[in-house]
Each structure stands twice: as structure tokens, then as C-alpha cells.
Enzyme design. Structure first.
Site, PDB file in Angstrom:
ATOM      1  N   GLU A 283      -5.032  -3.983   0.993  1.00 48.92           N
ATOM      2  CA  GLU A 283      -6.065  -4.908   1.460  1.00 48.92           C
ATOM      3  C   GLU A 283      -7.016  -4.234   2.453  1.00 48.92           C
ATOM      4  O   GLU A 283      -8.169  -4.621   2.579  1.00 48.92           O
ATOM      5  CB  GLU A 283      -5.387  -6.134   2.095  1.00 48.92           C
ATOM      6  CG  GLU A 283      -6.242  -7.383   2.076  1.00 48.92           C
ATOM      7  CD  GLU A 283      -5.452  -8.641   2.425  1.00 48.92           C
ATOM      8  OE1 GLU A 283      -4.259  -8.744   2.079  1.00 48.92           O
ATOM      9  OE2 GLU A 283      -6.046  -9.528   3.049  1.00 48.92           O
ATOM     10  N   HIS A 308      16.472   5.021 -11.073  1.00 54.17           N
ATOM     11  CA  HIS A 308      16.894   4.650 -12.429  1.00 54.17           C
ATOM     12  C   HIS A 308      15.828   3.787 -13.088  1.00 54.17           C
ATOM     13  O   HIS A 308      16.128   2.972 -13.941  1.00 54.17           O
ATOM     14  CB  HIS A 308      18.235   3.920 -12.358  1.00 54.17           C
ATOM     15  CG  HIS A 308      19.273   4.741 -11.666  1.00 54.17           C
ATOM     16  ND1 HIS A 308      20.099   5.614 -12.334  1.00 54.17           N
ATOM     17  CD2 HIS A 308      19.566   4.871 -10.345  1.00 54.17           C
ATOM     18  CE1 HIS A 308      20.890   6.220 -11.459  1.00 54.17           C
ATOM     19  NE2 HIS A 308      20.570   5.794 -10.241  1.00 54.17           N
ATOM     20  N   LYS A 421     -10.174 -16.721  -3.003  1.00 57.09           N
ATOM     21  CA  LYS A 421      -9.884 -18.022  -2.388  1.00 57.09           C
ATOM     22  C   LYS A 421     -10.978 -19.024  -2.759  1.00 57.09           C
ATOM     23  O   LYS A 421     -10.700 -20.164  -3.108  1.00 57.09           O
ATOM     24  CB  LYS A 421      -9.824 -17.893  -0.851  1.00 57.09           C
ATOM     25  CG  LYS A 421      -8.584 -17.198  -0.297  1.00 57.09           C
ATOM     26  CD  LYS A 421      -8.600 -17.234   1.236  1.00 57.09           C
ATOM     27  CE  LYS A 421      -7.429 -16.482   1.858  1.00 57.09           C
ATOM     28  NZ  LYS A 421      -7.408 -16.487   3.325  1.00 57.09           N
TER      29      LYS A 421
HETATM   30  O1  PA5 Z   1      -4.447  -9.776   6.162  1.00 57.56           O
HETATM   31  C1  PA5 Z   1      -5.120 -10.764   5.954  1.00 57.56           C
HETATM   32  O2  PA5 Z   1      -6.111 -11.032   6.635  1.00 57.56           O
HETATM   33  C2  PA5 Z   1      -4.737 -11.758   4.879  1.00 57.56           C
HETATM   34  O3  PA5 Z   1      -3.687 -11.286   4.092  1.00 57.56           O
HETATM   35  C3  PA5 Z   1      -4.292 -13.064   5.506  1.00 57.56           C
HETATM   36  O4  PA5 Z   1      -3.191 -12.834   6.354  1.00 57.56           O
HETATM   37  C4  PA5 Z   1      -3.928 -14.115   4.452  1.00 57.56           C
HETATM   38  O5  PA5 Z   1      -4.997 -14.283   3.549  1.00 57.56           O
HETATM   39  C5  PA5 Z   1      -3.610 -15.445   5.118  1.00 57.56           C
HETATM   40  O6  PA5 Z   1      -4.690 -15.850   5.908  1.00 57.56           O
HETATM   41  P1  PA5 Z   1      -4.519 -16.934   7.037  1.00 57.56           P
HETATM   42  O7  PA5 Z   1      -3.641 -16.379   8.099  1.00 57.56           O
HETATM   43  O8  PA5 Z   1      -5.899 -17.201   7.533  1.00 57.56           O
HETATM   44  O9  PA5 Z   1      -3.898 -18.137   6.406  1.00 57.56           O
END
Ligand code: PA5
EC number: 5.3.1.9
Length: 432
Positions: A283, A308, A421
Site C-alpha cells: 500500500e 513444500h 472504496k
Molecule cells: O493504511 C491505511 O491507511 C489503510 O489500510 C487503512 O488502515 C484502512 O483502509 C482502514 O481505514 P480506516 O482506519 O480509516 O477505517
């Protein structure tokens, strides 16, 4: 104390031939690493990115610990609701270190899969004795909020409107957001998600520390290990462990198109850590860069299980991977294969220490990969302790930050996640 070390010998061409980094390439990258370090110090000092300083955030730590004390006194289960960065670190900590004698049972809900959620909703006894920690920085994530609203309704049914308020702990943006607003209206306890820390960098904030403390984990140990990495980073600057790790991975990508980065712990209790790693690497580093699309593909593996399974591909398939092992020097349990009553066919295994089997398997895999000219490195920790897990978190968050600088991408946003989203919301709006 040395909580973590990085053995990079098999990353270089002297161990793994033409597909490894040449020693001089790392020295040649020094200027770029120094620039990356300077930039990271800038964003740390001006507060743009807060994760570097979380291990010494005494106010945040105290509030997480105090809230956990209150929860532990009153309830035996903690139900954590969150997804992505609001879920994976806490899961990792609980898997590795939870202490059932010291803490609560901690359970997680992250996906609105009716088959996973329904049994919890139906268990009124569980709900009566459970604290609910809903975690969402934005306060608007579809999965998290829909789960929370549904659990909340079941909780109200189980304990009544007034009483349920004492059971809910909301970790969210302290200033803004729909969950924050709801928490204030409902008089839920709010745990402040630091504003300058993104979800996947929040492991050592209240996001990870509150569930950790509830689970009886040595939170101070986690922070000590993380602080140790951060102190060394500041002292060693561009030649710190995370900076070197990032440089070797950036070189592997740039010079050999080795852009699949596998993390393979040889410790069952660290399997979730590899999942946490997969998120922070993907990410943070998978981004658009002008009209190019860049980024390494992280893979979570587990040793020796995946010897394995996936290792065949790593050994003989395309040479586009870098494998990092995690080796645990000492396991917290000692087990040996019995010495007597063993058929001759298994004489090699007589009296064998399980730890020796794990170590031999990791070393054998690393050597075989190097011989096949596949670069690999090993992160070593003395044991699966709070300190070493804290060090691993801080190491990878920091290495990700250096990678972002070296690759020239913003490691802290996630436009791709946001667009998914939005699309899902549009589909759902068509349903109602
Ligand atoms: O690292 C990130 O920013 C994302 O993975 C968020 O943690 C995830 O989308 C959840 O978002 P939120 O904490 O706003 O619910």
C-alpha cells in the site's frame, strides 16, 4: 541488547552471482540514501509523519495503557473491529505475544462475512462480558462501520442502552469524522488515533497498543524494541539497517527487475507479521509515478511450510524475487524428537531439537536459493519477544519510508484504496 539484526550476505553477487548486488553499487547509492535520510528527518521533525516518534510518545502510551486497565477490570473479552492498518498490527501482536493469564481474550472482526459475524451476534453471554474496540481513523470505512453498527445493536439487545455505552472504545480521528461524532453523541470512550500517523504506520500507537495491553502483552517491551531501531536509525543515518535493507531492495528492482519481495518467517507465531508486512509494502510503495506504474509485490510465506509449496517457484521459476527470512534464535519452548523407540529408517531424527530442525531448514533454503543465484537475506531475532516484535515493526515501517524516498513515491497515501472504496459505495447506493 540486540533485538534484531540483518544478515545481507546472500544479497550480494559474491554469494549469489550475477543476480545479486555488487558491493560497489551499495556504496554508489550512498548519496541517494543520504538525501533520503535527510528528507525523512525533515518529515519527522516537522511532524508530517509521526510514526518515527511513537515509541517515545509517553502521553499516547499512557492513555492506551490506562484504557486497557479499565477494560481488563470489567470484561474478559475484547472484540476489535477494524480493517487494513486498523486491524493487522493488533492481530499480529496478539498472535505473537498474547498472554491469557495476564490479559483478556482478544478477538477480531474485519470483514462483513455473515458466516463469521453471526455466531458472535448470537452469543449474548460473550457480548455481556465483552469490550468492543472499533478502530477507524477516517471513521467511515464501510466494512468497519457496518460491522460496528451491527455488533452495537446486538450489544444493546444483550445489556441495554445505558450499559452498552461503557463497553465501547472508539479509536478514531480525535478531531473529526462521523465515528468521532457518533462516539461523542453516544458518550463512548474515544482513544485518539494520532493525526499524523497513517493506518498502516499505526502499529505502535493506541491502534496496536490498546488491544496489546488488553491481551496482557508487555507494551513497554514492544516500545523498547521499536525505540532501539529508531535510536540506531538516527545514529547510523544513511547506513542504518532499514536504510541498507531498502537500498538493497531498490537496487534489486532497478538492476535486476527483482520486484517480488517475499517475507518468510520461520516461526508460526509470526505468520500474521508477514501479512502485516504485505500491507505496508504494497500500500505504501505500489503507486503511479507520472505515467509509470511502479512498486514491488510483497508475498507472505511461512517457513518451513512453504518449502513444500512456494519454494519450488522461488528456486527454479523466474529470477524476479528477493526472499527475506526471519529466524528466531531461541524458541520459548524446548522440544526434542524422542531418542528411543525410533525405527532405524528415522535414525537421523533421533533426539533432534526442534529448534535445530527449524534453523537447518532456513539455512538450507537460504543456501540453496543463493546457489541458484536468488538473492535472499535474513532478519534474526533472539526470540519472539515483545522487544523483537517492536523492533520488527519499526524496522519495516522505517524501511518502507526509505523505499518510498528511493523510489520517488509518496509512501503515505493510498489513492488506489480510496478509489475502490468509492466504487463500492456507488454500487451499494444503487442497491438501496
Ligand atoms: O493504511 C491505511 O491507511 C489503510 O489500510 C487503512 O488502515 C484502512 O483502509 C482502514 O481505514 P480506516 O482506519 O480509516 O477505517
Amino acid at each position: 541488547m540486540n533485538y534484531l539484526s540483518y544478515d545481507d550476505a546472500n544479497m550480494f553477487s559474491d554469494a549469489c552471482g550475477a543476480l545479486g548486488a555488487k558491493r560497489h553499487e551499495l556504496s554508489d547509492a550512498r548519496e541517494r540514501l543520504e538525501a533520503a535520510h535527510a528528507r525523512l528527518e525533515e518529515i519527522r521533525r516537522d511532524g508530517a509523519q509521526g510514526f518515527f516518534d511513537l515509541p517515545s510518545d509517553t502521553k499516547g502510551i499512557a492513555s492506551a495503557l490506562q484504557a486497557a486497565q479499565r477494560a481488563k477490570k470489567r470484561f474478559s473479552t475484547l472484540l476489535v473491529i477494524g480493517i487494513g492498518g486498523s486491524d493487522l498490527a493488533a492481530r499480529t501482536i496478539v498472535q505473537a505475544l498474547a498472554d491469557r493469564e495476564e490479559g483478556m481474550q482478544v478477538r477480531f472482526l474485519s470483514v462483513p462475512d455473515p458466516e463469521a459475524v453471526a455466531p458472535i451476534l448470537a452469543d449474548a453471554d460473550l457480548l455481556k462480558d465483552a469490550a468492543v474496540n472499533v478502530v477507524s481513523k477516517s471513521g467511515s470505512t464501510l466494512e468497519t462501520v457496518s460491522l460496528f453498527l451491527t455488533v452495537r445493536e446486538a450489544l444493546i439487545r444483550a445489556v441495554g442502552m445505558e450499559k452498552h455505552r461503557d463497553q465501547v472504545f472508539v479509536t478514531t480521528d480525535p478531531a473529526d469524522g462521523p465515528l468521532n461524532q457518533m462516539a461523542k453523541e453516544e458518550r463512548y470512550e474515544i482513544l485518539d488515533h494520532p493525526l499524523n500517523v497513517g493506518g498502516r504506520f499505526s502499529a505502535l500507537s493506541v491502534v496496536g497498543l490498546f488491544p496489546a495491553a488488553c491481551a496482557g502483552v508487555d507494551v513497554k517491551g514492544l516500545l523498547e524494541g521499536a525505540a532501539w531501531i529508531e535510536e540506531k536509525r538516527r545514529a547510523d543515518k544513511a547506513s542504518s539497517m532499514p536504510a541498507t535493507f531498502a537500498a538493497l531492495h531498490a537496487l534489486a528492482m532497478a538492476n535486476h527487475a527483482q520486484d517480488i519481495h517475499v517475507l518468510m518467517p520461520y516461526a508460526a507465531k509470526l505468520s500474521h507479521f508477514a501479512h502485516w508486512y504485505r500491507q505496508i509494502w504494497a500500500e505504501s510503495l505500489g503507486k503511479r509515478k507520472g505515467n509509470k506504474h511502479v512498486g514491488p509485490t510483497p508475498v507472505a510465506a511461512l517457513g518451513p511450510t512453504d518449502q513444500h509449496s512456494q519454494i519450488q517457484l522461488y528456486q527454479d521459476g523466474p529470477a524476479n524475487k528477493v526472499v527475506t527470512f526471519i529466524e528466531v534464535a531461541e524458541f520459548r519452548e524446548e522440544l526434542r524428537v524422542p531418542k528411543s523407540g525410533i525405527p532405524d529408517a528415522f535414525s537421523l531424527m533421533k533426539g533432534l531439537d526442534f529448534a535445530d530442525i527449524m534453523h537447518a531448514e532456513r539455512a538450507g533454503t537460504a543456501n540453496a536459493l543463493a546457489r541458484a543465484r536468488r538473492p535472499n537475506g535474513t532478519l534474526r531475532i533472539p526470540s519472539v519477544s515483545a522487544e523483537s516484535l517492536g523492533a520488527l515493526f519499526q524496522f519495516y515501517m522505517t524501511a518502507t519510508a526509505y523505499m518510498g524516498e528511493l523510489m520517488g513515491v509518496n509512501a503515505y497515501d493510498q489513492p488506489g484504496v480510496e478509489s475502490g472504496k468509492q466504487e463500492a459505495k456507488l454500487i451499494l447506493e444503487g442497491l438501496v
